[in-house]
Design an enzyme around this catalytic site. Sequence first.
Site, PDB file in Angstrom:
ATOM      1  N   ARG A  38       7.629   3.173  21.124  1.00 32.12           N
ATOM      2  CA  ARG A  38       8.250   3.803  20.127  1.00 32.12           C
ATOM      3  C   ARG A  38       8.698   5.302  20.619  1.00 32.12           C
ATOM      4  NH1 ARG A  38       3.965   3.457  14.800  1.00 32.12           N
ATOM      5  NH2 ARG A  38       4.086   0.726  15.000  1.00 32.12           N
ATOM      6  N   ARG A  90      13.711  -5.410   4.079  1.00 34.20           N
ATOM      7  CA  ARG A  90      12.641  -6.232   4.909  1.00 34.20           C
ATOM      8  C   ARG A  90      11.499  -5.983   4.542  1.00 34.20           C
ATOM      9  NH1 ARG A  90       8.181  -4.204   8.006  1.00 34.20           N
ATOM     10  NH2 ARG A  90       7.712  -5.719   9.531  1.00 34.20           N
ATOM     11  N   ASP A 129       7.626  -5.162   4.355  1.00 28.62           N
ATOM     12  CA  ASP A 129       6.608  -5.168   5.335  1.00 28.62           C
ATOM     13  C   ASP A 129       5.273  -6.172   4.785  1.00 28.62           C
ATOM     14  OD1 ASP A 129       5.115  -3.821   7.536  1.00 28.62           O
ATOM     15  OD2 ASP A 129       3.943  -2.988   5.852  1.00 28.62           O
ATOM     16  N   HIS A 182       0.863  -1.173  -0.091  1.00 27.60           N
ATOM     17  CA  HIS A 182      -0.053  -0.046  -0.017  1.00 27.60           C
ATOM     18  C   HIS A 182       0.805   1.023  -0.212  1.00 27.60           C
ATOM     19  CE1 HIS A 182       0.828  -1.407   4.328  1.00 27.60           C
ATOM     20  NE2 HIS A 182       0.909   0.134   4.471  1.00 27.60           N
ATOM     21  N   GLU A 200       8.379 -10.282   6.724  1.00 26.53           N
ATOM     22  CA  GLU A 200       7.714 -10.264   7.932  1.00 26.53           C
ATOM     23  C   GLU A 200       6.466 -11.204   7.760  1.00 26.53           C
ATOM     24  OE1 GLU A 200       4.245  -7.145  10.630  1.00 26.53           O
ATOM     25  OE2 GLU A 200       4.767  -6.804   8.602  1.00 26.53           O
ATOM     26  N   ASP A 205       5.900  -3.249  16.523  1.00 21.71           N
ATOM     27  CA  ASP A 205       4.513  -3.637  16.487  1.00 21.71           C
ATOM     28  C   ASP A 205       4.049  -4.416  17.741  1.00 21.71           C
ATOM     29  OD1 ASP A 205       3.899  -2.965  13.968  1.00 21.71           O
ATOM     30  OD2 ASP A 205       4.916  -4.538  12.886  1.00 21.71           O
TER      31      ASP A 205
END
Length: 601
Positions: free
Chosen positions: A511, A335, A337, A253, A366, A440
Amino acid sequence: MLFDENQEFFHAPAGAHAQGGTLRLRLTPPRTLGVAAAFVCFRPDGQPQQQTLEMCWRALSGGCDVYECAVPFADVGLYWYYFRLETADGTRYVLPDGRGARLSAQPGAAFQQTVFSSDFTTPAWLRGGVIYQIFPDRFCRAGAGKQPDRGRRLHARWDEQPDFSAVPEETRNDDFFGGNLRGIEEKLPYLHSLGVTCLYLNPIFEAFSNHRYDTGDYSRIDPLLGEEADFVSLCRAAHALGIRVLLDGVFSHTGSDSVYFNRYGTYPGPGAYQSQQSPYFSWYEFQHFPDRYTCWWGVPSLPCVRETNEDFLRYITGPDGIVRKYLRLGADGWRLDVADELPDGFLDALRAAAKEENPDAVILGEVWEDASNKISYGARRRYLLGRQLDSVMNYPVGNAILRFCREGDGRTLADTVLSLQAHYPDCVTHILMNLLDTHDTPRALTALVGEDAAGRGRDWQSAQRLSPEQYAAGVRLLRLASLLQYTLPGVPSLYYGDEAGLQGYGDPFNRGTYPWGREDATLLEWYRALGRLRAASPCLRDGRFLLLEEADGLLVYRRESAAGCLTVAANGSGEPRGWQGRTLPAKGFLLLGPDGAPLPL
């Protein structure tokens, strides 16, 4: 024992199997069963037809018959197999049972055999190393930092808590602390002192939000992080210290506030939201133009792309595409997503582009489950068969480590490690991304000793801090968890600030900014010692995992290779445990070198 897929006596070679070879299987049913004939029955995944091969009787050993069979595997893919015995009491089946096998009067679940491409290799530079994950806005700020626009704000103080809304859907992620690429480069000597060999950077491309998973422009470094020259400089400086750089590719996306979609007119148009004549219109799927479109998990700010759309595929994976562009600038891999939301055709093309540009580039996905047999969107995925991913994020083992340290559940941890070792090619296992937490998940300290946040709102999460007693207990458990993380098969991935004592529940409290000048010095030195252990122990690069003991909260294993071995005895229980004349304290451990003598850490 009837059969154990993790022991080479029964299953050779161990683990996943290269295409074109022959697998030797052995079975040892008790003589008292009166076995007249034994067969192995196997079928390719997704196909109904089954092949049955008769096993040959080889010997009588310890009251058990030894049957053997050679099974050829010409094609890449998954295969499922079980054993059928014709006994004095009728037909019996040998089926999986945890880490062993059981007899059954009825057929049932089957053993898995992974067969991968014979030329599948993975980048050797990641083996034996240490990954360090950085959320770029929160790690380090060099200089005054740029002032964000479009209604976004820069925090006045580095040590403030990230903004949040009590209603998660209303969180804008539009607050920034000013961490940048120059700041990361300034801290490379610090990262080197931790034994870091690979930086994994959360997205660095232009975007509206602080997490940057809503890409605004893949072709540009986010101006709040720096310029393209800053990225090149970071890569060069990192490489000079033996540190590689892994970028986060978000390709399922884009952002709605992007040059491609341009819902708010931020960019010179036209974006897909503005015009059906936009060069990007075919990237997206509209149910009703322009206000109803397919978006990631129903989030309107994240419109999904058609990953196999010819124009999008060329833009990302073509000769002058995004994948190659950043490898040429100095990145060492990607990496991916939500890799399980990327179609096979896209993953095939991305790997081909990356490996053609740099054969040593790593492609890491992932995937939160066992990636060898993952089913997504109704299809079995082929991530680890040699034409897509090199490796994946190892959430199964990370979660099992946390559970072991909290509850003393060694069986789940041992079974998880053994299962992945049986299902994954060795070249994948050696570079699994072993994590305890990420952007996450809750911070490891909080996950280990914090109160369960289930059903708790963000206001409650925001106010939580570990008491001094909880923190001390958490550090004790974190030492145990990280020792396992650093010594089990794969590559440990340290989430920035864990080594300094950061805590917090889910996004955005996981975070926070790195606490420069306020680190837990003792914990920091612990992680430096773990980094030195990795560098000094060749068996942690590619050594086999051998389970020695697991019972009552005690887990003992050895990492063994031609270069040497290490033995880890870990006590996840709340009581002391004895092992080979030694006493392990509650939530404690023992590390033994090749000579059997304890190694200090």
